[in-house]
Scaffold this active site. Sequence first.
Site, PDB file in Angstrom:
ATOM      1  N   ARG A 198       0.859  -1.186   0.000  1.00 50.58           N
ATOM      2  CA  ARG A 198       0.000   0.000   0.000  1.00 50.58           C
ATOM      3  C   ARG A 198       0.895   1.235   0.000  1.00 50.58           C
ATOM      4  O   ARG A 198       2.054   1.169   0.427  1.00 50.58           O
ATOM      5  CB  ARG A 198      -0.901   0.017   1.236  1.00 50.58           C
ATOM      6  N   LYS A 256      -1.934  -1.843   8.039  1.00 50.36           N
ATOM      7  CA  LYS A 256      -3.374  -1.646   8.183  1.00 50.36           C
ATOM      8  C   LYS A 256      -3.975  -2.714   9.086  1.00 50.36           C
ATOM      9  O   LYS A 256      -3.671  -3.898   8.959  1.00 50.36           O
ATOM     10  CB  LYS A 256      -4.042  -1.688   6.807  1.00 50.36           C
ATOM     11  N   HIS A 282      -2.105   2.296  -5.850  1.00 51.97           N
ATOM     12  CA  HIS A 282      -2.853   1.117  -5.396  1.00 51.97           C
ATOM     13  C   HIS A 282      -3.175   0.189  -6.566  1.00 51.97           C
ATOM     14  O   HIS A 282      -3.348  -1.018  -6.374  1.00 51.97           O
ATOM     15  CB  HIS A 282      -4.139   1.539  -4.689  1.00 51.97           C
ATOM     16  N   ARG A 302      -0.654  -2.414  -6.764  1.00 49.82           N
ATOM     17  CA  ARG A 302      -0.914  -3.492  -5.789  1.00 49.82           C
ATOM     18  C   ARG A 302      -1.920  -4.491  -6.356  1.00 49.82           C
ATOM     19  O   ARG A 302      -1.737  -5.709  -6.242  1.00 49.82           O
ATOM     20  CB  ARG A 302      -1.418  -2.875  -4.487  1.00 49.82           C
ATOM     21  N   HIS A 325      -4.700  -9.511   3.765  1.00 47.47           N
ATOM     22  CA  HIS A 325      -6.163  -9.543   3.877  1.00 47.47           C
ATOM     23  C   HIS A 325      -6.585 -10.435   5.033  1.00 47.47           C
ATOM     24  O   HIS A 325      -6.077 -11.556   5.191  1.00 47.47           O
ATOM     25  CB  HIS A 325      -6.787 -10.081   2.586  1.00 47.47           C
ATOM     26  N   TYR A 366      -9.750 -11.090  -7.137  1.00 49.42           N
ATOM     27  CA  TYR A 366      -8.771 -11.121  -8.227  1.00 49.42           C
ATOM     28  C   TYR A 366      -8.972 -12.296  -9.168  1.00 49.42           C
ATOM     29  O   TYR A 366      -8.439 -12.309 -10.269  1.00 49.42           O
ATOM     30  CB  TYR A 366      -7.345 -11.132  -7.651  1.00 49.42           C
TER      31      TYR A 366
END
Length: 575
Positions: free
Chosen positions: A422, A447, A512, A515, A538, A547
Amino acid sequence: MELVVRKIFHRGAYRIGLFFERDYSVQQQLKGIGAVYSKTHRCWYISYSKEHYGVLKKLFPNLIVAQPVAGEVSSRDLPPIAKSERQLGSSENMNNPDHIANPVSLAQKLRLELLTNIGKYWVFKLNYHHLISKQLLLVKGVYWNANYKCYMALRHPDVKNKVEQILETPHFFGEDYLSKERSFKGEKITIRPHLEDTAWMEVYVPKLVAIHEKIKRFSMARYSKTKDCYLIPAAPVAYDSLGLQMEVLEVAITNELPSNYLQKKHLPNRKQIELRNAKTRIFDQVPEIGKPYVSKMMDTILAFNYSHNTLQSYSSAFIQFLKHFDYQDPATIDYDAIIGYLASLMERGLSASSGHTMVNSVQFYYHNVLDKKFYTFKLPRPKKEKKLPSVLTMEECLRIFQVVENPKHKLLLLIGYGAGLRVSEIVTLKWVDILFAEHKIHLKNAKGMKDRMVMLPYSIVHTLELYKELYKGKQYVFEGQFAGEPYSTTSVQAVMRQALQKSGLDKKATVHTLRHSFATHLLENGTDIRYIQQFLGHSSIKTTTIYTHLTKSAVDKIKSPLDIMVDENNRKKLE
């Protein structure tokens, strides 16, 4: 709520400017019709046309058309947007003398202003105009200073002539061409202890703009209106940095601090600074009557050790909630009234993510601040839109990297794509986090307050080692404008925008997007989705499975039943 419209000139064209008190729901409605926020004019705006005016009238029947301000001439104070709806979009009415502002000079239109020199530069500011700005930045020796929101022009005769020609303002600059850094010999600043909190020291500065600008360069500096001085962390490194800044200007420092007052522990870390800045921004949004409720909300969020982003989003949403109920005590608000408020937001076009934030913030307050954990408080959850992220192909990523000439800029984009980071993780990356021997990067406190290990691409290890040799002793891999501070996220995004423009790609992409591309390319090359989940950090595999809808190789292997039927029919004919 009062919503005022004015005719403004912005980005080379006339627009309908919309001025109103900050309101969450109105912003969402304006976004829905394509309105955009302008930092220059501090308002929302939309194209100047009869159709758009009609849409605004339908959405906001009590629309107020502003009259021009007497005695003032600026882009905001042009005549009203329409004396009648017929004037909008009509070419003959656009030539109506009542509808056109009196001719003024370009300097007046731009609100051109010359500021005090800083070092070897003339400093000036003006209202944003994309054509003028583009021409100015093409002049060698002219720079835009994002920190101070002003232009800086090298004090040279050639620069003076070119800039004055662009601004159509002769003799705008003086004849004080570059000689050497200005000296303020004889001036002094005084440093005293801050009795209210010994973690800070008070810095008293003479009334000279250049010295004030130097002090403002400290990201941790705060100005105290009551004491008329700057507050800087009482740490040895801050004191030494201040001395270096003043040494250039030949300004003396009078130190009135007691012995052992300066302590290393007083230097706030990045998280402290971010939380403090977030709290200041939040309190600026709320009147005195609502501050006790917001203060309790923020204290509880901080007690839960949530990030400054959560503090900002939850508190801002809660302020909108309080504002709707005229800052009434939340404990006295009826359940049905809360449901009605949330339903009205959905009706006005509030996005699903904003709706979830609003629901979470209200629920957080009732459960954790008012301690009503057993309160049967069921709120409607808006269904979230399922949007596929945009991705770049490997060839498109390569084109972007190839056009970046600055080694530092190229490296931060490469590491962002190569490790799937990120933008916040790129700028806070420290040298101690890069494990060269193991070819890994240890991301700390990312995060969701989570640590994780990601790959360090073999292809950039040598480049990274050379880069480290050039920046010995630095803490952050990518340092910002000032020593010891990380690169800003806005600067990284600017690097990406410029690279995308130079590459000639038509796609919209941000850091992003790199990413997203990293994850998609891994999946196309057969990497197990559970490893990709770990690389991306995640919490749920469901987030990563998006994805699978983007992988080109997987889609190419699937045949339409129509193609299968036609192929089968053709095969039978050949037999």
